[in-house]
Design an enzyme around this catalytic site. Structure first.
Site, PDB file in Angstrom:
ATOM      1  N   ASN A  23       0.847  -1.344   0.054  1.00  0.00           N
ATOM      2  CA  ASN A  23      -0.065   0.075   0.105  1.00  0.00           C
ATOM      3  C   ASN A  23       1.015   1.183  -0.033  1.00  0.00           C
ATOM      4  O   ASN A  23       0.302   2.084  -0.511  1.00  0.00           O
ATOM      5  CB  ASN A  23      -0.844  -0.074   1.208  1.00  0.00           C
ATOM      6  CG  ASN A  23      -1.481   1.377   1.595  1.00  0.00           C
ATOM      7  OD1 ASN A  23      -2.433   1.666   0.958  1.00  0.00           O
ATOM      8  ND2 ASN A  23      -0.859   2.005   2.406  1.00  0.00           N
ATOM      9  N   TYR A  48       4.314   9.127 -11.813  1.00  0.00           N
ATOM     10  CA  TYR A  48       3.451   8.259 -10.609  1.00  0.00           C
ATOM     11  C   TYR A  48       2.425   7.336 -11.587  1.00  0.00           C
ATOM     12  O   TYR A  48       2.414   6.073 -11.262  1.00  0.00           O
ATOM     13  CB  TYR A  48       2.519   9.394  -9.994  1.00  0.00           C
ATOM     14  CG  TYR A  48       1.387   8.650  -9.132  1.00  0.00           C
ATOM     15  CD1 TYR A  48       1.972   8.094  -7.713  1.00  0.00           C
ATOM     16  CD2 TYR A  48       0.316   8.595  -9.475  1.00  0.00           C
ATOM     17  CE1 TYR A  48       0.863   7.755  -6.811  1.00  0.00           C
ATOM     18  CE2 TYR A  48      -0.673   8.122  -8.798  1.00  0.00           C
ATOM     19  CZ  TYR A  48      -0.455   7.633  -7.401  1.00  0.00           C
ATOM     20  OH  TYR A  48      -1.137   7.032  -6.636  1.00  0.00           O
TER      21      TYR A  48
END
Ligand SMILES: NC(=O)c1ccc[n+]([C@@H]2O[C@H](COP(=O)([O-])OP(=O)(O)OC[C@H]3O[C@@H](n4cnc5c(N)ncnc54)[C@H](OP(=O)(O)O)[C@@H]3O)[C@@H](O)[C@H]2O)c1
Length: 254
Positions: free
Chosen positions: A90, A156
């Site tokens: 995560n 990203y």
């Protein structure tokens, strides 16, 4: 009995946002959890707040961009709780919305270190741990709509595309060993992620506005991610492998 009673999980990025909610829900559902992030005090507070729950939470402070930390956190889980059943990759950081002509070498390195290298090292270690145990195992990755659409900078977005590929390839390669790997495609959630962004690149920001305009009116609650992760991590999702589950309020359908 909780839905994860008797299971051991490692959750990265546990000190805030989605990771904190995932650890909380896992502990309530009976899992023993190794909670990983750099901010030790936050992890200790979280573990303390959950000490009455069915599962035990142990803080594991460390930087997920290090191969050694990724390997040691899983060894720690096995040492403390006897086995590994679930890994949740995560932890993640944003870029600064830069288009390809504008990104810095440092940004590429730092975002890939956390968002890509970390999950690669952790997943390799988890798969080899499941194999050594002769057990099934479940891996859940947190990716983003950025894997498919232009709603962040190229660094990203590409890092999250890499995570989707990591997950699908792992699922296929180990499907006969009972090792599952699935990905959450997250939309926009109220967390601390923008703190990792710094000053946005204005050229990128202006161009991304159009894509942002199709976001749902309601920003997501990180608890909604935790609910989806719980399902994918649990035996209820035993035949779900190599999937991407969008938790985005319909943004991806735009
Ligand atoms: N929020 C959104 O809208 C959104 C949308 C799509 C996808 N996502 C993804 O969701 C995941 C969780 O993010 P979030 O939104 O919950 O953000 P967040 O609140 O900023 O949480 C990020 C977590 O990652 C940890 N982390 C960052 N760098 C780390 C490092 N080098 N080593 C260890 N831990 C590190 C942070 O802990 P420390 O700082 O204590 O290390 C923190 O616990 C990320 O992968 C993100 O890309 C978020």
């Amino acid at each position: 009995m909780g839905r994860l009673s008797g299971k051991t999980a490692v959750v990265t990025g546990a000190s805030s946002g989605m990771g904190k909610e995932i650890v909380t829900l896992f502990a309530k559902e009976g899992a023993n959890v190794v909670a990983v992030a750099r901010r030790k005090e936050r992890l200790e507070e979280l573990a303390e707040s959950l000490k009455e729950e069915e599962g035990t939470v142990l803080p594991y402070p460390g930087d997920i961009s290090s191969k050694e930390v990724n390997e040691a956190m899983i060894d720690f889980a096995v040492e403390k709780f006897g086995a590994l059943d679930i890994l949740v990759n995560n932890a993640g950081i944003m870029d600064g919305m830069e288009p390809i002509g504008e990104f810095s070498d440092e940004k590429l390195q730092s975002v890939f270190n956390v968002n890509v290298y970390g999950p690669f090292y952790a997943t390799r270690k988890a798969v080899n741990t499941f194999k050594a145990q002769g057990s099934k195992g479940s891996i859940v990755h947190i990716a983003s709509e950025g894997a498919y659409k232009s709603c962040a900078g190229v660094v990203y977005s590409a890092s999250k595309s890499a995570v989707v590929t990591l997950s699908r390839n792992t699922a296929y390669m180990y499907k006969n060993e009972g090792i599952r790997s699935n990905t959450i495609i997250a939309g926009g959630f109220a967390t601390e992620i923008s703190n990792s962004m710094g000053m946005p690149n204005m050229e990128g920001y202006e161009k991304l506005k159009l894509s942002m305009a199709t976001m749902p009116a309601k920003v997501g609650d990180p608890k909604e991610i935790a609910n989806a992760v719980l399902f994918l991590a649990s035996d209820e999702a035993d035949y779900i492998n190599g999937a991407e589950l969008a938790v985005d309020g319909g943004w991806g359908a735009a």
